[in-house]
Design a protein around this motif. Sequence first.
Motif, PDB file in Angstrom:
ATOM      1  N   PRO A  51      18.462   6.971   7.671  1.00 60.02           N
ATOM      2  CA  PRO A  51      17.758   5.759   7.233  1.00 60.02           C
ATOM      3  C   PRO A  51      16.558   5.422   8.111  1.00 60.02           C
ATOM      4  N   MET A  52      15.521   4.923   7.489  1.00 55.45           N
ATOM      5  CA  MET A  52      14.244   4.624   8.141  1.00 55.45           C
ATOM      6  C   MET A  52      14.145   3.144   8.469  1.00 55.45           C
ATOM      7  N   ALA A  53      13.592   2.841   9.630  1.00 49.43           N
ATOM      8  CA  ALA A  53      13.350   1.450  10.004  1.00 49.43           C
ATOM      9  C   ALA A  53      11.920   1.078   9.636  1.00 49.43           C
ATOM     10  N   MET A  54      11.742  -0.066   8.999  1.00 50.53           N
ATOM     11  CA  MET A  54      10.420  -0.558   8.635  1.00 50.53           C
ATOM     12  C   MET A  54      10.323  -2.028   9.030  1.00 50.53           C
ATOM     13  N   GLY A  55       9.349  -2.335   9.865  1.00 56.93           N
ATOM     14  CA  GLY A  55       9.161  -3.700  10.321  1.00 56.93           C
ATOM     15  C   GLY A  55       8.390  -4.535   9.314  1.00 56.93           C
ATOM     16  N   PRO A  56       8.300  -5.825   9.564  1.00 59.20           N
ATOM     17  CA  PRO A  56       7.569  -6.716   8.645  1.00 59.20           C
ATOM     18  C   PRO A  56       6.063  -6.508   8.746  1.00 59.20           C
ATOM     19  N   VAL A  57       5.366  -6.691   7.630  1.00 62.03           N
ATOM     20  CA  VAL A  57       3.902  -6.656   7.589  1.00 62.03           C
ATOM     21  C   VAL A  57       3.441  -7.809   6.706  1.00 62.03           C
ATOM     22  N   ASP A  58       2.129  -8.018   6.688  1.00 57.44           N
ATOM     23  CA  ASP A  58       1.551  -9.069   5.858  1.00 57.44           C
ATOM     24  C   ASP A  58       1.521  -8.586   4.410  1.00 57.44           C
ATOM     25  N   PHE A  81       8.039  15.062   0.455  1.00 57.11           N
ATOM     26  CA  PHE A  81       8.772  13.950   1.059  1.00 57.11           C
ATOM     27  C   PHE A  81       9.959  13.554   0.177  1.00 57.11           C
ATOM     28  N   ARG A  82      11.103  13.318   0.810  1.00 61.15           N
ATOM     29  CA  ARG A  82      12.318  12.923   0.111  1.00 61.15           C
ATOM     30  C   ARG A  82      12.649  11.466   0.437  1.00 61.15           C
ATOM     31  N   ALA A  83      13.098  10.724  -0.574  1.00 61.55           N
ATOM     32  CA  ALA A  83      13.445   9.323  -0.379  1.00 61.55           C
ATOM     33  C   ALA A  83      14.629   9.180   0.569  1.00 61.55           C
ATOM     34  N   VAL A  84      14.568   8.205   1.456  1.00 58.55           N
ATOM     35  CA  VAL A  84      15.657   7.894   2.371  1.00 58.55           C
ATOM     36  C   VAL A  84      15.950   6.396   2.294  1.00 58.55           C
ATOM     37  N   GLU A  85      17.129   6.015   2.742  1.00 62.32           N
ATOM     38  CA  GLU A  85      17.489   4.607   2.764  1.00 62.32           C
ATOM     39  C   GLU A  85      16.708   3.877   3.858  1.00 62.32           C
ATOM     40  N   LEU A  86      16.594   2.577   3.708  1.00 59.83           N
ATOM     41  CA  LEU A  86      15.948   1.743   4.715  1.00 59.83           C
ATOM     42  C   LEU A  86      17.003   1.017   5.532  1.00 59.83           C
ATOM     43  N   ARG A  87      16.781   0.953   6.822  1.00 62.57           N
ATOM     44  CA  ARG A  87      17.699   0.209   7.681  1.00 62.57           C
ATOM     45  C   ARG A  87      17.555  -1.288   7.432  1.00 62.57           C
ATOM     46  N   GLU A  88      18.655  -1.966   7.569  1.00 62.84           N
ATOM     47  CA  GLU A  88      18.635  -3.416   7.432  1.00 62.84           C
ATOM     48  C   GLU A  88      18.109  -4.068   8.711  1.00 62.84           C
ATOM     49  N   ALA A  95       9.631   1.237   0.302  1.00 57.36           N
ATOM     50  CA  ALA A  95      10.439   2.446   0.174  1.00 57.36           C
ATOM     51  C   ALA A  95      10.061   3.392   1.296  1.00 57.36           C
ATOM     52  N   GLY A  96      11.033   4.192   1.746  1.00 59.90           N
ATOM     53  CA  GLY A  96      10.792   5.123   2.842  1.00 59.90           C
ATOM     54  C   GLY A  96      11.078   6.557   2.440  1.00 59.90           C
ATOM     55  N   TYR A  97      10.329   7.481   3.019  1.00 61.94           N
ATOM     56  CA  TYR A  97      10.473   8.910   2.731  1.00 61.94           C
ATOM     57  C   TYR A  97      10.338   9.703   4.027  1.00 61.94           C
ATOM     58  N   ARG A  98      10.937  10.893   4.045  1.00 63.70           N
ATOM     59  CA  ARG A  98      10.758  11.840   5.149  1.00 63.70           C
ATOM     60  C   ARG A  98      10.607  13.248   4.582  1.00 63.70           C
ATOM     61  N   GLU A 104       7.657  10.719   8.744  1.00 61.37           N
ATOM     62  CA  GLU A 104       7.939   9.590   7.871  1.00 61.37           C
ATOM     63  C   GLU A 104       6.744   9.237   6.990  1.00 61.37           C
ATOM     64  N   LEU A 105       7.050   8.697   5.831  1.00 61.88           N
ATOM     65  CA  LEU A 105       6.033   8.159   4.927  1.00 61.88           C
ATOM     66  C   LEU A 105       6.602   6.856   4.358  1.00 61.88           C
ATOM     67  N   SER A 106       5.857   5.779   4.496  1.00 60.54           N
ATOM     68  CA  SER A 106       6.297   4.487   3.972  1.00 60.54           C
ATOM     69  C   SER A 106       5.417   4.069   2.811  1.00 60.54           C
ATOM     70  N   VAL A 107       6.019   3.390   1.856  1.00 58.08           N
ATOM     71  CA  VAL A 107       5.314   2.836   0.705  1.00 58.08           C
ATOM     72  C   VAL A 107       5.610   1.346   0.668  1.00 58.08           C
TER      73      VAL A 107
END
Length: 360
Positions: A51-58, A81-88, A95-98, A104-107
Amino acid sequence: MSDEASSPDSTPRAVDTPRYLIILSTVLAVALIIAVITAAKITVDRKVYAPMAMGPVDAPEASSQVCADFVDRLPGDLGRFRAVELREPAPSGAAGYRDSSGAELSVRCGVNVPDQYTVLSPVFSAGEVRWTAVSDATPGSDLRTWYAVGGSPAVAVTTSADVGGALGAVGSALSSIYDANSPAKPAPYPLSDAPVAGGSDGSGGETDSPACRKFLDSLPTALGSWRLVHTSTGSGRLSDQAKFGSLPEDVSRSALDKAPSGSATYLADDREPVVIRCGLAIPKSYAPGAQLTQVDDVPWFSDPSLSRGSTMGHWYALGHEQIVGLAMPQSAGDEVIASVTSAISSSLKKTEKQPAPAQQ
């Protein structure tokens, strides 16, 4: 020799292994190898596609229904790139991919388009969507973000790897649900909003002075990777374009029609522009005692009031008969400012008079 010694029955005889045992042992060996390889792949995949960690953005529209629909439409694979879960806690509209190397690739959907998207920014199509790219200005960072600017909501795709066909796949998921009649509005031409000395409407004034014309003529045709593609004066006269380099791909020459008076524009492939403008008034953020950076005989003031998400730095050259503004990427380095300093020193007279702070 006795008959017993020469008897054929006394010769040692090899014991034949049953054929089915040979086949069985081979099958078991192959199965064991496959099991080991499979287990190793599962272990590696669990680490690579964790799972990928994604922080807050505007992203003011991230929680909208259209962004939820967009994320649902995203495929499980974006190129390599394959879809992965996002960490809570997982952000909305994301959405996150690796890929197999762990890159990593974030959308993200519903983001604000940063202010470095200007009328000069290159724009291209992928997946029936218009995109522009922005590089992270953080020292040592190789992140790059592509913004979908052809409609609403805006979508950002960020990775440090080769994006490959991912943009086309994201664009295909987005194109049928976003509003193409509400494209993102680019920011104005760099330095076009800067106050002008002797003028109140952003044009004319000192930008058309003989001193500024002399300064513009002294500028080099290249600043490192950036090529001079356009100069203009307050009178509207345009320089001979034939002597300048060709424009970077996806940049329209019509964008240069918006260049402010007394300016020179430099462009480079996959880089934000460098814009220089002569005849400006002191910026509002300047105050007596402000920290200045001395480059040869030119003191430079760095305007700290950068806009949201901007990677452009705004510098102002003081101590000479005209104030020169310089808008450049923060990653441009010393080569650009050194070359502009040299042009100022060779064309503009020094003055001991300190600039007065702008009226608030």
